[in-house]
Design a protein around this motif. Structure first.
Motif, short mmCIF file in Angstrom:
data_model
loop_
_atom_site.label_atom_id
_atom_site.label_comp_id
_atom_site.label_asym_id
_atom_site.label_seq_id
_atom_site.Cartn_x
_atom_site.Cartn_y
_atom_site.Cartn_z
N ALA A 286 2.06 3.45 6.10
CA ALA A 286 2.73 4.85 5.65
C ALA A 286 1.37 5.61 5.52
CB ALA A 286 3.35 4.56 4.23
N THR A 287 1.54 6.90 4.96
CA THR A 287 0.39 7.89 4.68
C THR A 287 0.80 8.53 3.46
OG1 THR A 287 1.15 9.72 5.74
CG2 THR A 287 0.15 8.19 7.32
N PRO A 288 -0.03 9.13 2.74
CA PRO A 288 0.20 9.82 1.95
C PRO A 288 1.16 11.16 1.72
CG PRO A 288 -1.97 9.49 1.60
CD PRO A 288 -1.46 9.21 2.87
N ASN A 289 1.43 11.67 3.14
CA ASN A 289 2.25 12.80 3.46
C ASN A 289 3.78 12.18 3.17
OD1 ASN A 289 0.08 12.55 5.01
ND2 ASN A 289 0.62 14.53 6.06
N ASP A 290 4.07 10.95 3.24
CA ASP A 290 5.48 10.52 3.30
C ASP A 290 6.26 10.72 2.06
OD1 ASP A 290 4.67 9.79 5.88
OD2 ASP A 290 4.65 7.56 5.72
N LYS A 291 7.58 10.77 2.27
CA LYS A 291 8.34 10.82 1.12
C LYS A 291 9.97 10.30 1.53
CE LYS A 291 10.32 15.46 1.88
NZ LYS A 291 10.34 16.81 1.03
N LEU A 292 10.60 9.82 0.51
CA LEU A 292 12.12 9.29 0.76
C LEU A 292 12.53 9.87 -0.43
CD1 LEU A 292 14.38 8.20 2.13
CD2 LEU A 292 13.78 5.83 1.23
N ASN A 293 13.34 10.99 -0.52
CA ASN A 293 14.20 11.32 -1.79
C ASN A 293 15.58 11.09 -1.49
OD1 ASN A 293 11.75 12.25 -2.89
ND2 ASN A 293 12.00 14.30 -2.20
N GLU A 294 16.17 10.20 -2.41
CA GLU A 294 17.83 10.03 -2.28
C GLU A 294 18.47 10.13 -3.55
OE1 GLU A 294 18.22 6.19 0.57
OE2 GLU A 294 16.67 5.83 -1.08
N ASN A 295 19.61 10.85 -3.45
CA ASN A 295 20.49 10.99 -4.58
C ASN A 295 21.91 10.47 -4.29
OD1 ASN A 295 19.07 13.00 -6.46
ND2 ASN A 295 18.78 13.98 -4.23
N ALA B 267 19.09 8.82 -9.00
CA ALA B 267 17.96 9.90 -8.21
C ALA B 267 17.06 9.00 -7.96
CB ALA B 267 17.84 11.00 -9.02
N SER B 268 16.46 8.98 -6.93
CA SER B 268 15.24 8.00 -6.17
C SER B 268 14.30 8.77 -5.47
CB SER B 268 15.90 7.07 -5.36
OG SER B 268 14.61 6.12 -4.83
N ARG B 269 12.84 8.68 -5.88
CA ARG B 269 11.88 9.29 -5.34
C ARG B 269 10.94 8.02 -5.06
NH1 ARG B 269 15.41 12.08 -5.39
NH2 ARG B 269 15.53 14.31 -6.29
N SER B 270 10.47 7.85 -3.52
CA SER B 270 9.91 6.90 -2.96
C SER B 270 9.25 7.27 -1.84
CB SER B 270 10.80 5.65 -3.07
OG SER B 270 11.74 5.70 -2.20
N ARG B 271 8.73 6.29 -1.23
CA ARG B 271 8.51 6.34 0.27
C ARG B 271 9.13 5.11 0.98
NH1 ARG B 271 2.48 7.12 -1.78
NH2 ARG B 271 2.42 9.38 -1.61
N LEU B 272 9.44 5.19 2.21
CA LEU B 272 10.19 4.40 2.97
C LEU B 272 9.03 3.21 3.43
CD1 LEU B 272 12.65 3.04 4.26
CD2 LEU B 272 12.62 4.86 6.06
N ASP C 159 0.95 -1.04 0.04
CA ASP C 159 -0.04 0.05 0.02
C ASP C 159 0.78 1.33 -0.02
OD1 ASP C 159 -2.18 -1.72 0.32
OD2 ASP C 159 -2.51 -1.57 2.44
N LEU C 160 0.50 2.30 -0.93
CA LEU C 160 1.14 3.53 -1.02
C LEU C 160 2.75 3.49 -1.45
CD1 LEU C 160 -0.29 5.23 2.10
CD2 LEU C 160 -1.02 5.29 -0.16
N MET C 161 3.21 2.34 -2.02
CA MET C 161 4.81 2.45 -1.91
C MET C 161 4.69 2.55 -3.53
SD MET C 161 6.24 2.05 0.42
CE MET C 161 5.12 2.52 2.17
N PHE C 162 5.88 3.16 -3.72
CA PHE C 162 6.10 3.47 -5.17
C PHE C 162 7.67 3.46 -5.43
CE2 PHE C 162 5.48 7.67 -3.93
CZ PHE C 162 6.81 8.30 -4.32
N ASP C 163 8.36 3.50 -6.58
CA ASP C 163 9.59 3.73 -6.85
C ASP C 163 9.76 4.57 -8.13
OD1 ASP C 163 11.37 2.38 -4.62
OD2 ASP C 163 10.22 0.82 -5.37
N LYS C 164 10.41 5.62 -8.01
CA LYS C 164 10.82 6.54 -9.36
C LYS C 164 12.40 6.84 -9.19
CE LYS C 164 6.25 8.91 -9.51
NZ LYS C 164 5.66 8.53 -10.96
N ASN C 165 12.94 6.11 -10.39
CA ASN C 165 14.28 6.08 -10.37
C ASN C 165 14.88 6.51 -11.71
OD1 ASN C 165 15.63 4.89 -7.94
ND2 ASN C 165 13.74 3.66 -8.38
#
Length: 815
Positions: A341-350, A314-319, A283-289
C-alpha cells in the motif's frame, strides 16, 4: 400373623430419594420454586435458597415433574423413579426469555455453554435435539479471550478456519465469505463488505450450523452458515463500559446499556456503542470504526412481542492485499509486516442492517412470526495493489524483486432485503407429538446503476501514450517484434504504475503521483436478483425418537445485463428436502443422523465479480451426517461428536489465466468428509473449558488434471483448539483468575498457485483476570510464543500473515 406379614412386606418395599437443583439460564440458583411430582402419588416441595429440593420416600414408577415460579415459564418433564436415589438439574426460562419462536428479548446467561439454538430450525430448540452439528461462542467466551472480530472467534469452532484475513472463512473445506449471502444476522440473510471484519461488541453470540442450510435459508454454502446474533434488551437495568488498550496503538471504547423504559417493562431497550482506533503490525494499515447498535423490544401483552434492531458500522481504513514474497518462493524472503500500500490509499465503508421482528401467540399451541431485514453497503476505495504477477523484462521473464502494480479507484453500493413469515403450531395425534412450521421467504439483492471503477495497470506502449498488457502467448510467437510494442528502459518493460521493489520497501511505500498513470474507466454492471420460497417442516416426537422432516421449494430469478437494452430474465428452481432423526439413549446422551441438500446459483448478482466469466451452472450439494450429543455434570458440560460426508458439484475455481486473474472455471465435483469433536461448559463453578478437534479430507474429485484429488485450498486436514479458564472464588485471592489456550492449524494449499503451501502452526494464548467490586481488569497475551504463521492466502504474491505476539488490556466497569 397375616397382619404382621402384610405390614412387613409394605415397609420392606424399596423407596427412593429424588434430589435436584433449579437455576435460571444465567446459572443463578432459584429459590421459592414450587416443585410437584405426580404419578403413583403426588408430592410437593419448594426449592431452598440454593435452588435445591428433595423428595423423600418416593415409590418407584412413572411420574411427571412440574416446576413453577412467578416470572418464569412453567417447566414439565417425564421422569422414571427407580429404586435408588436420583439427582436432576433443572433450568427455568424467564417469561421474557423463554424459548421464543424468534429472539425478541435478551439472555441473562453468563456462561460458555448454550442450551438452545435458533439457527438449526425455524424457531428455538434444544441443541441436543437438533440432528445437525452446531458450534457457537458466547459473548462471555469472546470477552475472556479478548476476541473482537469473527475471524478471531472461529478458532473455537471445530472444522472452521480463516480463508484469508478478510471476512472470509473455510467451513468443512468450503469457502464462506461475507459477500456471498451465506452469512446470517439474527437468522436473516445478510452481507458484509468482505474486506473488513466488523467488531463483535454488539453480539450475544456467534454460531455456525455445519453443512448445507438451503432447506432453511435458501442459497448457502455446503460447508455451513454463520449466524451473528445481536444483543437483545433485558427487563432489568444493566450498564457496562469497557476500555481496551494494547499493541499496535490499539484503543477501543465499548458500551452496553439495557433495561426497561417504563414501569411495567412492556418497553425494553438496549444500546451498544463502539469506537475503535487501531493500527496493525502490517505497514500503513489501520482501522477506525464507529459502531451504533440500538435494539428496542415492545411486549404489550403476554402473547405479543416486537423487536427492532439496527446495526450501523462506519469504517475508515486501508485495504490490505497481503504480503508478497520474492519470486524464489522463500517464505522468509520478505518481512510479514510488508504491504504494497501507499499513503494515498483509502477504504471507506458504511454498512447498516435494520431488522424488524414480531411474534404473536395464538393460544397455547400456535404462534405466527414475521421478520424483515434490510442491509445497505457503501464502498469508496482507492488502492495501490499487486497485479498478481511479477514485472517483466525484455526477455519476457519475471523480475524476482519487482511486483507488478495496479491502481483501483472504485465506488459502489449494494442493498439486500429479506422477509420471512411462518406459522408454528403443535398438534398431537395420540402419543405422537407434532410441531409443524409452514412459512414463506422472500429475498433480494440489488447492486444499482452508478457503480464504476478506474483501473491503471499494465505497461506503457512504445509511444508512451497508453497502457497495454503483456501477453505471454503472443510474445512467444515473435519475441523481438512483440517487445517493440512496449516502452523499454534498462532492460525492463516500463510499467504504467511503478512496480513495487521488494528490495527497496521504504521508497516503494511513498505517496505516489498517480496523475501520470493511464486509467481506463470500467462501469460495474448493475445486478439484481430475487427469490420466493415456501417451506414446510415437522418436528415429530414418538417416545424417545424425534424426527425433523422438512422441504423447501425455491424459485430464483436473476437478470442478465440488468437495465441494459438486452436485459433478459432467467429463472431457476430447486426442491430441497431435509431429513433428520434423534434418539434419546439416556438422560445424558442423544444420537442422531441427518441428510440435507444445498443449492446456490452462480449468477452475476451472486458472484460480485464482473470478470469471472460464465454463465455457470448453480452449485448443488448434499450432506450425510451422524453424531452424538451429550450433557454432563447436571447439564453444565456438553460434549458432541460428528462424522459427515458432503458432496458438491459445479464449484468455481480460479482459471489461472494470466491475462485475467479474476476469471473462474467450473470444477465437476468435490467431496468433503471428516470427523469433529466439541466439549463446552463448566467442570466446576470456577473452572470453564472449551475444546474441539476436526479432521477434514476435502478433495476435488472431477476437474482438470492439475486440480484432481487435491485437498481443497485453505482447508487444513487437522484443526484443534483448547481453552480453559479458572477463577478463584474464595479466600484472600478471591477474584483472581487465569485463562490458557492452544490453537493448532494444519498445513494448507493456496487457492491460485496449486503447488504452493503455507505451513502448520500452533498458537498459545493466555489471560489474567482480576475482579474487584463492579470492575474487572484483564490482560490478554495472544500468540504468546510469537509464532510466525499465515492464516491463509491466494499465492506467494498474496499471503495473509497472522498477528505476532500482542497484548490487550481490558478494563470493564458494570453498574
Amino acid at each position: 400373623m397375616l397382619f404382621y406379614f402384610s405390614i412387613t412386606r409394605c415397609f420392606s418395599q424399596h423407596t427412593a430419594e429424588l434430589r435436584g437443583d433449579i437455576f435460571d439460564n444465567g446459572e443463578r440458583a432459584l429459590a421459592g420454586v414450587s416443585v410437584v411430582l405426580k404419578g403413583v402419588s403426588v408430592y410437593t416441595v419448594v426449592s431452598g435458597e440454593k435452588g435445591d429440593f428433595v423428595f423423600h420416600n418416593i415409590q418407584p414408577g412413572e411420574y411427571r415433574l412440574y416446576a413453577s415460579r412467578t416470572g418464569f415459564a412453567n417447566y414439565e418433564q417425564k421422569i422414571r423413579v427407580k429404586d435408588k436415589d436420583q439427582f436432576i438439574h433443572i433450568y427455568l426460562a424467564s417469561q421474557a426469555n423463554e424459548l421464543q419462536s424468534v429472539e425478541i428479548t435478551g439472555h441473562r446467561r453468563k456462561a460458555y455453554k448454550l442450551n438452545e439454538t435458533y439457527i438449526g430450525s425455524k424457531g428455538g430448540m434444544n441443541i441436543k435435539d437438533l440432528p445437525q452439528s452446531v458450534s457457537y461462542a458466547t459473548k462471555e467466551l469472546m470477552l475472556d479471550q479478548g476476541d473482537v472480530r469473527v475471524g478471531e472467534v472461529v478458532k473455537n469452532f471445530s472444522g472452521v478456519n480463516q480463508f484469508t484475513s478478510y471476512d472470509d472463512l473455510t467451513i468443512r473445506g468450503f469457502r464462506v465469505n461475507g459477500q456471498s449471502n451465506t452469512q446470517l444476522l439474527n437468522g436473516m440473510r445478510t452481507s458484509t463488505g468482505f474486506w473488513k471484519q466488523p467488531l463483535t461488541n454488539y453480539l450475544e453470540r456467534v454460531e455456525v450450523l455445519k453443512g448445507p442450510a438451503s432447506a432453511l435459508y435458501g442459497n448457502a454454502s455446503p460447508g455451513g452458515v454463520v449466524n451473528r446474533v445481536t444483543k437483545k434488551p433485558l427487563n432489568e437495568s444493566r450498564k457496562n463500559i469497557t476500555l481496551q488498550m494494547g499493541s499496535f496503538n490499539t484503543f477501543r471504547v465499548l458500551t452496553d446499556f439495557t433495561g426497561p423504559v417504563n414501569k411495567d417493562s412492556s418497553l425494553l431497550y438496549r444500546l451498544n456503542l463502539g469506537y475503535e482506533d487501531a493500527n496493525t503490525f502490517r505497514d500503513l494499515m489501520f482501522d477506525k470504526n464507529i459502531v451504533v447498535a440500538p435494539s428496542v423490544s415492545f411486549i404489550p401483552d403476554a402473547n405479543t412481542r416486537i423487536n427492532v434492531d439496527l446495526v450501523y458500522n462506519a469504517s475508515r481504513s486501508r485495504l490490505d492485499r497481503g504480503q508478497s514474497l520474492l519470486a524464489n518462493g522463500d517464505l522468509n524472503s520478505t518481512p510479514q509486516s510488508l504491504s504494497l500500500a501507499t499513503p494515498n490509499d483509502k477504504l471507506n465503508e458504511n454498512t447498516y442492517t435494520i431488522t424488524v421482528a414480531g411474534s404473536r401467540k395464538l393460544g397455547d399451541n400456535a404462534s405466527f412470526n414475521v421478520a424483515y431485514s434490510r442491509t445497505g453497503y457503501n464502498e469508496d476505495l482507492y488502492e495501490h495493489r499487486g497485479a498478481n504477477a511479477y514485472a517483466k523484462d525484455t526477455m519476457g521473464k519475471d523480475v524476482s524483486n519487482l511486483v507488478a502494480m495496479q491502481i483501483f479507484a472504485r465506488k459502489r453500493n449494494r442493498y439486500i432485503g429479506n422477509l420471512t413469515a411462518y406459522a408454528d403450531f403443535k398438534i398431537n395425534t395420540g402419543s405422537i407429538e407434532h410441531n409443524w412450521i409452514a412459512g414463506y421467504d422472500y429475498g433480494s439483492e440489488l447492486s444499482p446503476a452508478g457503480a464504476s471503477q478506474l483501473t491503471a495497470s499494465g505497461y506503457r506502449n512504445a509511444a508512451n501514450n497508453a497502457a497495454i498488457t503483456f501477453n505471454a502467448a503472443q510474445y512467444a510467437q515473435n519475441p523481438s517484434a512483440y517487445i517493440k510494442r512496449f516502452l523499454v528502459k534498462d532492460g525492463l518493460l516500463v510499467p504504467n504504475v511503478p512496480s513495487f521493489n521488494l528490495n527497496d520497501v521504504v521508497n516503494s511505500q511513498k505517496m505516489q503521483d498517480d496523475s501520470k498513470a493511464f486509467f481506463t474507466n470500467t462501469t460495474l454492471a448493475p445486478t439484481y436478483y430475487y427469490l420466493h420460497a415456501g417451506y414446510l417442516q415437522d418436528r415429530v416426537r414418538i417416545g424417545r425418537l424425534q424426527l425433523l422432516l422438512g422441504i423447501r421449494y425455491e424459485h430464483y430469478t436473476d437478470f442478465a445485463n440488468y437495465l441494459a437494452t438486452n436485459q433478459t430474465k432467467t429463472n431457476s428452481t430447486a426442491l430441497l428436502p431435509r431429513f433428520g432423526a434423534v434418539y434419546t439413549v439416556s438422560e445424558n446422551i442423544n444420537v442422531y443422523g441427518t441428510y440435507v441438500t444445498g443449492y446456490n446459483p452462480q449468477s452475476a448478482a451472486t458472484l460480485s465479480n464482473p470478470s469471472a466469466g460464465g454463465p455457470f451452472e448453480p452449485l448443488r450439494s448434499n450432506m450425510t451426517e451422524f453424531g452424538a450429543k451429550s450433557s454432563w455434570l447436571h447439564n453444565r458440560l456438553s460434549a458432541s461428536a460428528a462424522v459427515y460426508r458432503i458432496e458438491q458439484k459445479n464449484t468455481l475455481y480460479n482459471a489461472n489465466n494470466p491475462n485475467n486473474p479474476d476469471s473462474m472455471m467450473q470444477i465437476g465435483k468435490e467431496r468433503s468428509e471428516g470427523i469433529e469433536f466439541d466439549v463446552t461448559g463448566q467442570l466446576t463453578s470456577s473452572w470453564s473449558i472449551m475444546a474441539s478437534y476436526a479432521y477434514n479430507d476435502a478433495r476435488i474429485l472431477a476437474g482438470s488434471d492439475a486440480e484432481k484429488n487435491r485437498q481443497k485450498p485453505n482447508a487444513p486436514r487437522n484443526l484443534a483448539n483448547l481453552w480453559t479458564k479458572y477463577m478463584i472464588r474464595k479466600g484472600p485471592l478471591s477474584g483472581l483468575g487465569a485463562g490458557l489456550g492452544v490453537y493448532y492449524v494444519g498445513e494448507r494449499g493456496l487457492s491460485i498457485s496449486l503447488d504452493q503451501t503455507i505451513p502448520a502452526y500452533t498458537l498459545v494464548n493466555a489471560a489474567v483476570y482480576y475482579n474487584f467490586g463492579q470492575m474487572q481488569l484483564q490482560l490478554n497475551v495472544n500468540n504468546a510464543t510469537n509464532k510466525k504463521h499465515w492464516v491463509g492466502g491466494y499465492d506467494y504474491i498474496r499471503l495473509f500473515p497472522g498477528n505476532p505476539r500482542q497484548y490487550l488490556i481490558t478494563l470493564n466497569y458494570a453498574f
